[in-house]
Design an enzyme around this catalytic site. Structure first.
Site, PDB file in Angstrom:
ATOM      1  N   ASP A  62       0.819  -1.215   0.000  1.00  0.00           N
ATOM      2  CA  ASP A  62       0.000   0.000   0.000  1.00  0.00           C
ATOM      3  C   ASP A  62       0.856   1.269   0.000  1.00  0.00           C
ATOM      4  O   ASP A  62       2.013   1.262   0.420  1.00  0.00           O
ATOM      5  CB  ASP A  62      -0.873   0.036   1.262  1.00  0.00           C
ATOM      6  CG  ASP A  62      -2.040  -0.922   1.207  1.00  0.00           C
ATOM      7  OD1 ASP A  62      -2.067  -1.786   0.309  1.00  0.00           O
ATOM      8  OD2 ASP A  62      -2.916  -0.807   2.089  1.00  0.00           O
ATOM      9  N   HIS A 117      -5.588   9.347   0.483  1.00  0.00           N
ATOM     10  CA  HIS A 117      -5.486   8.533   1.694  1.00  0.00           C
ATOM     11  C   HIS A 117      -6.352   9.090   2.820  1.00  0.00           C
ATOM     12  O   HIS A 117      -5.948   9.174   3.987  1.00  0.00           O
ATOM     13  CB  HIS A 117      -4.030   8.399   2.157  1.00  0.00           C
ATOM     14  CG  HIS A 117      -3.748   7.097   2.857  1.00  0.00           C
ATOM     15  ND1 HIS A 117      -3.930   6.927   4.208  1.00  0.00           N
ATOM     16  CD2 HIS A 117      -3.318   5.903   2.391  1.00  0.00           C
ATOM     17  CE1 HIS A 117      -3.604   5.686   4.533  1.00  0.00           C
ATOM     18  NE2 HIS A 117      -3.239   5.045   3.447  1.00  0.00           N
ATOM     19  N   HIS A 207       3.763  -2.246   3.029  1.00  0.00           N
ATOM     20  CA  HIS A 207       3.755  -0.867   2.511  1.00  0.00           C
ATOM     21  C   HIS A 207       5.037  -0.578   1.733  1.00  0.00           C
ATOM     22  O   HIS A 207       6.132  -0.873   2.209  1.00  0.00           O
ATOM     23  CB  HIS A 207       3.632   0.131   3.668  1.00  0.00           C
ATOM     24  CG  HIS A 207       2.329   0.013   4.398  1.00  0.00           C
ATOM     25  ND1 HIS A 207       2.113  -0.960   5.348  1.00  0.00           N
ATOM     26  CD2 HIS A 207       1.171   0.705   4.282  1.00  0.00           C
ATOM     27  CE1 HIS A 207       0.859  -0.841   5.795  1.00  0.00           C
ATOM     28  NE2 HIS A 207       0.269   0.150   5.171  1.00  0.00           N
TER      29      HIS A 207
END
Ligand SMILES: [Zn+2]
Length: 242
Positions: A62, A117, A207
């Site tokens: 992500d 986000h 991530h």
């Protein structure tokens, strides 16, 4: 780095640092009370396991693309012949279209992770739709015919987003394993958490953006051969059964 919320603000996927099955479950609780049953769309299942049964595992990354982390990660995945899912932060994708293109060209699967986000848990479906479409447009500027089969809500704060994502042809993508890579706890710790945490059909949340993810990349480079030696296969998340 001009994002008002701060480019390096650690992602709140970490809160709570519990298995993500709780986060998706939260999302279904936020229904507008004024919807009649006939208007209340059935929220689609949030994908949190792999398509194949047995010893399969899906790696998902992500908050990228990020020029510090993503190219190294892509090198590692290519060297190991592993394909993953990249849930793209729209504003980052806009800044680094060349990385979006490389992710797609190298055979990875793209996901929509929202434009900025934001926590969408209280947003109307219309507002969510607008954000997801803007993100999608940015991805398609980089890769015109991109397939974007997944949406993952920032922070796992789903709200109404699963049904909106489904309307736009995306599966809401959760996860079944977090290793808190956002804390940079040390590569050894990440490797251990991954080795101990991966079970059959795991969807692993990692991530490649939102900060320095060097430890994540290093840990992935070390753990892929270990998981392969255990007979695990790398595949995609899916909605239903083995
Ligand atoms: Zn995120």
């Amino acid at each position: 780095m001009a994002h008002p919320q701060g480019h390096d603000r650690p992602p709140r996927e970490r809160l709570p640092a519990v298995p993500c099955t709780t986060a998706p479950a939260d999302g279904h609780a936020h229904r507008s009370p004024d919807l009649s049953p006939s208007q209340d769309p059935v929220a689609p299942d949030i994908v949190d396991s792999t398509a194949r049964g047995g010893r399969s595992v899906a790696l998902t990354f992500d908050d990228g693309p990020d020029p510090r982390n993503t190219p190294r990660l892509l090198d590692v995945l290519r060297e190991n012949r592993v394909r993953a899912v990249f849930c793209l932060w729209g504003d980052h994708a806009r800044r680094h279209p060349e990385l979006v293109e490389r992710i797609a060209v190298e055979g990875h699967t793209l996901g929509n992770h929202g434009m900025y986000h934001d926590d969408m848990s209280t947003w109307s479906p219309e507002r969510i739709r607008e954000d997801l479409l803007e993100t999608d447009a940015v991805i398609r500027e980089a890769v015109p015919h991109a397939r974007v089969p997944y949406f993952r809500a920032p922070y796992g704060a789903w709200g109404r987003s699963p049904e909106v994502a489904a309307e736009l042809g995306m599966r809401p993508l959760g996860w079944s394993l977090v290793v808190q890579d956002w804390d940079s706890p040390g590569t050894d710790t990440l490797v251990r958490r991954l080795e101990e945490g991966v079970t059959s059909r795991s969807v692993v949340l990692l991530h490649d953006g939102g900060g320095d993810r060097a430890q994540t990349v290093d840990a992935v480079a070390r753990v892929i051969p270990v998981l392969k030696a255990e007979g695990r296969r790398f595949t995609l998340p899916a909605a239903h059964g083995p």
